[in-house]
Scaffold this active site. Structure first.
Site, mmCIF file in Angstrom:
data_model
loop_
_atom_site.group_PDB
_atom_site.id
_atom_site.type_symbol
_atom_site.label_atom_id
_atom_site.label_comp_id
_atom_site.label_asym_id
_atom_site.label_seq_id
_atom_site.Cartn_x
_atom_site.Cartn_y
_atom_site.Cartn_z
ATOM 1 N N ASP A 178 -14.378 10.522 11.919
ATOM 2 C CA ASP A 178 -13.376 9.613 11.365
ATOM 3 C C ASP A 178 -12.040 10.361 11.323
ATOM 4 O O ASP A 178 -12.022 11.604 11.259
ATOM 5 C CB ASP A 178 -13.776 9.149 9.959
ATOM 6 C CG ASP A 178 -13.108 7.841 9.565
ATOM 7 O OD1 ASP A 178 -13.766 6.785 9.638
ATOM 8 O OD2 ASP A 178 -11.907 7.863 9.216
ATOM 9 N N ARG A 237 0.818 -1.216 0.000
ATOM 10 C CA ARG A 237 0.000 0.000 0.000
ATOM 11 C C ARG A 237 0.853 1.269 0.000
ATOM 12 O O ARG A 237 0.506 2.254 -0.644
ATOM 13 C CB ARG A 237 -0.953 -0.016 1.189
ATOM 14 C CG ARG A 237 -2.029 -1.085 1.061
ATOM 15 C CD ARG A 237 -3.063 -0.978 2.141
ATOM 16 N NE ARG A 237 -4.155 -1.915 1.906
ATOM 17 C CZ ARG A 237 -5.256 -1.995 2.654
ATOM 18 N NH1 ARG A 237 -5.402 -1.176 3.685
ATOM 19 N NH2 ARG A 237 -6.204 -2.862 2.375
#
Length: 276
Positions: A147, A45
């Site tokens: 978040d 990633r």
């Protein structure tokens, strides 16, 4: 600065020392627990971020993070977490909310609900749908959705979803959620969007929240944390719940010895704070 060629980029590897730096940054800033077994995923990633930032290699990239590149830190946390969610995920929680929790709150005022780790918004919008069915147009029912990832928050606040990306337990759930449209883009009903306040919040940093809540959802977030961080998170949520308030967590998460934080299990991954 010499950018990696495509071939070099694909073969770019991360040293043990560099991986430990990534582990440290993820832990101290966001509470993420990156074990050795996750290393291949981390490398895969972050390779994309190395190339996207024009960094020479992983060492150069980690230096960028260490020096406080705020924008790249946002990409970093987004790359290392998975925002997989759907509307009415773990339906038993929403059935319990509709059949037990919200009816108990009908005579209450200033009802507060927190969706912690709201991702792209499916969870708070699902909660809002049930709340509207129960409480109608009452303006004192408010949902806080938070978040750590600013990208998913921007998407969530917009309230638009591609029809091919969403799934529902029933057609009725879809009708309750979205405005009528023949478009491939589905738009969450304005009445539901207006119930939700989306804010950025890092759960392992001090919480700038002054109120207490009747209900808290934090599902499939603690799986990224080690046990000590999880225990602190559960205790923090308990302290932010009203007497008799409810906490819902993810299907693979558990609270060990919930009585130690004045909580008791009341269903599948569902807990209630002791009545004062």
């Amino acid at each position: 600065m010499t950018m990696l060629s495509k071939a070099d980029f694909e073969n770019c590897d991360m040293s043990d020392a560099c991986f430990q730096q990534v582990v440290h940054l993820a832990k101290i800033n966001w509470g993420l627990s990156l074990e050795e077994g996750k290393r291949p995923l981390v490398v895969a990633r972050l390779r994309k971020r190395v190339r996207a930032t024009g960094s020479r290699d992983f060492v150069d990239y980690v230096q960028r993070l260490s020096y406080g590149d705020i924008d790249e830190c946002d990409h970093f946390i987004s790359a290392l977490t998975t925002n997989v969610t759907q509307f009415f995920r773990e339906l038993h929680h929403f059935d319990f909310l509709e059949e037990t929790v919200f009816p108990e709150l009908k005579s209450s005022r200033n009802i507060r609900i927190w969706s912690a780790g709201c991702s792209t918004g499916q969870e708070p919008y699902s909660i809002a749908t049930i709340a509207k069915k129960t409480f109608g147009r009452r303006e004192d029912v408010q949902i806080l959705a938070t978040d750590a990832d600013p990208e998913v928050l921007r998407f969530a606040k917009n309230g638009e979803f591609d029809v091919s990306d969403v799934h529902f337990p029933s057609v009725k759930h879809k009708r309750d959620l979205f405005e009528d449209s023949e478009s491939s883009e589905l738009r969450v009903r304005a009445a539901l969007r207006n119930m939700i306040d989306f804010r950025r919040l890092n759960l392992v940093q001090p919480w700038p929240i002054n109120c207490v809540f009747d209900v808290i959802f934090c599902r499939n977030v603690a799986i990224y944390f080690d046990k000590d961080t999880q225990d602190k998170l559960w205790a923090g949520f308990s302290s932010r719940l009203k007497s008799g308030g409810y906490l819902f967590i993810g299907h693979s998460e558990r609270i060990n010895f919930p009585e130690n934080i004045k909580m008791e299990p009341v269903g599948i991954t569902s807990y209630r704070k002791f009545l004062a």
